[in-house]
Design a protein around this motif. Structure first.
Motif, PDB file in Angstrom:
ATOM      1  N   GLN A   1       0.738  -1.221  -0.093  1.00 46.34           N
ATOM      2  CA  GLN A   1       0.079   0.016   0.005  1.00 46.34           C
ATOM      3  C   GLN A   1       1.071   1.352  -0.010  1.00 46.34           C
ATOM      4  N   PHE A   2       1.975   1.318   0.924  1.00 45.68           N
ATOM      5  CA  PHE A   2       2.897   2.367   0.814  1.00 45.68           C
ATOM      6  C   PHE A   2       3.599   2.517  -0.422  1.00 45.68           C
ATOM      7  N   LEU A   3       3.974   1.325  -0.967  1.00 47.20           N
ATOM      8  CA  LEU A   3       4.778   1.491  -2.364  1.00 47.20           C
ATOM      9  C   LEU A   3       3.727   1.982  -3.386  1.00 47.20           C
ATOM     10  N   MET A   4       2.656   1.794  -3.496  1.00 50.33           N
ATOM     11  CA  MET A   4       2.059   2.421  -4.471  1.00 50.33           C
ATOM     12  C   MET A   4       1.670   3.797  -4.360  1.00 50.33           C
ATOM     13  N   THR A   5       1.948   4.396  -3.266  1.00 52.72           N
ATOM     14  CA  THR A   5       1.869   5.826  -3.210  1.00 52.72           C
ATOM     15  C   THR A   5       3.100   6.411  -3.686  1.00 52.72           C
ATOM     16  N   GLN A   6       4.029   5.673  -4.159  1.00 51.47           N
ATOM     17  CA  GLN A   6       5.185   6.050  -4.551  1.00 51.47           C
ATOM     18  C   GLN A   6       5.256   5.944  -6.254  1.00 51.47           C
ATOM     19  N   ARG A   7       4.092   5.521  -6.629  1.00 52.24           N
ATOM     20  CA  ARG A   7       3.928   5.239  -8.314  1.00 52.24           C
ATOM     21  C   ARG A   7       4.083   6.626  -9.031  1.00 52.24           C
ATOM     22  N   ASN A   8       4.765   6.826 -10.095  1.00 50.00           N
ATOM     23  CA  ASN A   8       4.858   7.718 -11.009  1.00 50.00           C
ATOM     24  C   ASN A   8       5.419   7.162 -12.504  1.00 50.00           C
ATOM     25  N   PRO A   9       4.276   7.056 -13.203  1.00 45.75           N
ATOM     26  CA  PRO A   9       4.887   6.280 -14.575  1.00 45.75           C
ATOM     27  C   PRO A   9       5.829   7.473 -15.383  1.00 45.75           C
ATOM     28  N   GLU A  10       5.750   8.751 -14.869  1.00 46.16           N
ATOM     29  CA  GLU A  10       6.614   9.654 -15.633  1.00 46.16           C
ATOM     30  C   GLU A  10       8.005   9.991 -15.144  1.00 46.16           C
ATOM     31  N   SER A  11       8.123   9.287 -13.865  1.00 51.86           N
ATOM     32  CA  SER A  11       9.329   9.084 -13.283  1.00 51.86           C
ATOM     33  C   SER A  11      10.640   8.332 -13.582  1.00 51.86           C
ATOM     34  N   TYR A  12      11.889   8.542 -13.581  1.00 50.03           N
ATOM     35  CA  TYR A  12      12.986   7.596 -13.721  1.00 50.03           C
ATOM     36  C   TYR A  12      13.640   7.434 -12.289  1.00 50.03           C
ATOM     37  N   ASP A  13      12.919   8.023 -11.056  1.00 54.46           N
ATOM     38  CA  ASP A  13      13.396   7.801  -9.556  1.00 54.46           C
ATOM     39  C   ASP A  13      13.272   6.279  -9.687  1.00 54.46           C
ATOM     40  N   PRO A  14      14.509   5.482  -8.908  1.00 56.54           N
ATOM     41  CA  PRO A  14      14.479   4.110  -8.697  1.00 56.54           C
ATOM     42  C   PRO A  14      13.169   3.698  -7.730  1.00 56.54           C
ATOM     43  N   ILE A  15      12.822   4.515  -6.866  1.00 50.89           N
ATOM     44  CA  ILE A  15      11.736   4.077  -5.997  1.00 50.89           C
ATOM     45  C   ILE A  15      10.390   4.159  -6.771  1.00 50.89           C
TER      46      ILE A  15
ATOM     47  N   GLU B   1      10.129   3.742  -9.891  1.00 45.92           N
ATOM     48  CA  GLU B   1      10.131   2.649 -10.933  1.00 45.92           C
ATOM     49  C   GLU B   1       9.908   1.217 -10.172  1.00 45.92           C
ATOM     50  N   PHE B   2      10.402   1.134  -9.037  1.00 45.52           N
ATOM     51  CA  PHE B   2      10.178  -0.014  -8.432  1.00 45.52           C
ATOM     52  C   PHE B   2       8.591  -0.177  -8.038  1.00 45.52           C
ATOM     53  N   ALA B   3       8.024   0.987  -7.572  1.00 47.83           N
ATOM     54  CA  ALA B   3       6.605   0.890  -7.372  1.00 47.83           C
ATOM     55  C   ALA B   3       5.714   0.600  -8.724  1.00 47.83           C
ATOM     56  N   ASN B   4       6.185   1.031  -9.871  1.00 51.35           N
ATOM     57  CA  ASN B   4       5.497   1.016 -11.237  1.00 51.35           C
ATOM     58  C   ASN B   4       5.422  -0.410 -11.463  1.00 51.35           C
ATOM     59  N   ASN B   5       6.723  -1.078 -11.408  1.00 52.41           N
ATOM     60  CA  ASN B   5       6.819  -2.514 -11.741  1.00 52.41           C
ATOM     61  C   ASN B   5       6.140  -3.515 -10.676  1.00 52.41           C
ATOM     62  N   ALA B   6       6.303  -2.973  -9.243  1.00 52.49           N
ATOM     63  CA  ALA B   6       5.519  -3.890  -8.544  1.00 52.49           C
ATOM     64  C   ALA B   6       4.016  -4.055  -8.666  1.00 52.49           C
ATOM     65  N   PHE B   7       3.695  -2.934  -9.239  1.00 49.78           N
ATOM     66  CA  PHE B   7       1.950  -2.656  -9.695  1.00 49.78           C
ATOM     67  C   PHE B   7       1.634  -3.734 -10.600  1.00 49.78           C
ATOM     68  N   PHE B   8       2.547  -4.148 -11.490  1.00 47.95           N
ATOM     69  CA  PHE B   8       2.253  -5.328 -12.524  1.00 47.95           C
ATOM     70  C   PHE B   8       2.508  -6.566 -12.236  1.00 47.95           C
ATOM     71  N   ASP B   9       3.236  -6.755 -10.862  1.00 47.11           N
ATOM     72  CA  ASP B   9       3.548  -8.042 -10.444  1.00 47.11           C
ATOM     73  C   ASP B   9       2.415  -8.733  -9.623  1.00 47.11           C
ATOM     74  N   GLN B  10       1.781  -9.614 -10.178  1.00 44.99           N
ATOM     75  CA  GLN B  10       0.778 -10.314  -9.580  1.00 44.99           C
ATOM     76  C   GLN B  10       0.936 -10.993  -8.562  1.00 44.99           C
ATOM     77  N   SER B  11       2.076 -11.470  -8.347  1.00 45.82           N
ATOM     78  CA  SER B  11       2.430 -12.259  -7.300  1.00 45.82           C
ATOM     79  C   SER B  11       3.145 -11.659  -5.987  1.00 45.82           C
ATOM     80  N   PHE B  12       3.134 -10.300  -6.168  1.00 45.18           N
ATOM     81  CA  PHE B  12       3.727  -9.645  -5.125  1.00 45.18           C
ATOM     82  C   PHE B  12       3.153  -9.775  -3.641  1.00 45.18           C
ATOM     83  N   PRO B  13       4.000  -9.927  -2.582  1.00 45.70           N
ATOM     84  CA  PRO B  13       3.095 -10.245  -1.267  1.00 45.70           C
ATOM     85  C   PRO B  13       2.388  -8.877  -0.816  1.00 45.70           C
TER      86      PRO B  13
END
Length: 75
Positions: free
Chosen positions: A7-21, A23-35
């Motif tokens: 839930q916290f990680l999803m607050t860090q999403r930004n498809p326009e950003s190249y910030d590592p966090i 990008e992590f959040a953007n990719n985790a969003f599409f990870d269906q198995s993420f805990p």
């Protein structure tokens, strides 16, 4: 109530950003198995080490986890 790490990680999403966090959040969003329900560092860390080819460095997770802890401490 404490947010899960996901839930916290999803607050860090930004498809326009190249910030590592972001990008992590953007990719985790599409990870269906993420805990998604976990608040446990070891569980999430182990999952990412074994399954998250999209995470170039575990340091990014460590930095994100620290931000997560700071957010939950002040909530």
């Amino acid at each position: 109530m404490t947010k899960t790490f996901y839930q916290f990680l999803m607050t860090q999403r930004n498809p326009e950003s190249y910030d590592p966090i972001a990008e992590f959040a953007n990719n985790a969003f599409f990870d269906q198995s993420f805990p998604k329900q976990s608040t446990d560092f070891n569980e999430i860390s182990k999952y990412l080490e074994l399954n998250a080819g999209y995470l170039p460095s575990m340091t990014i997770f460590d930095d994100t986890w620290q931000k997560y802890l700071e957010t939950n401490t002040h909530a």
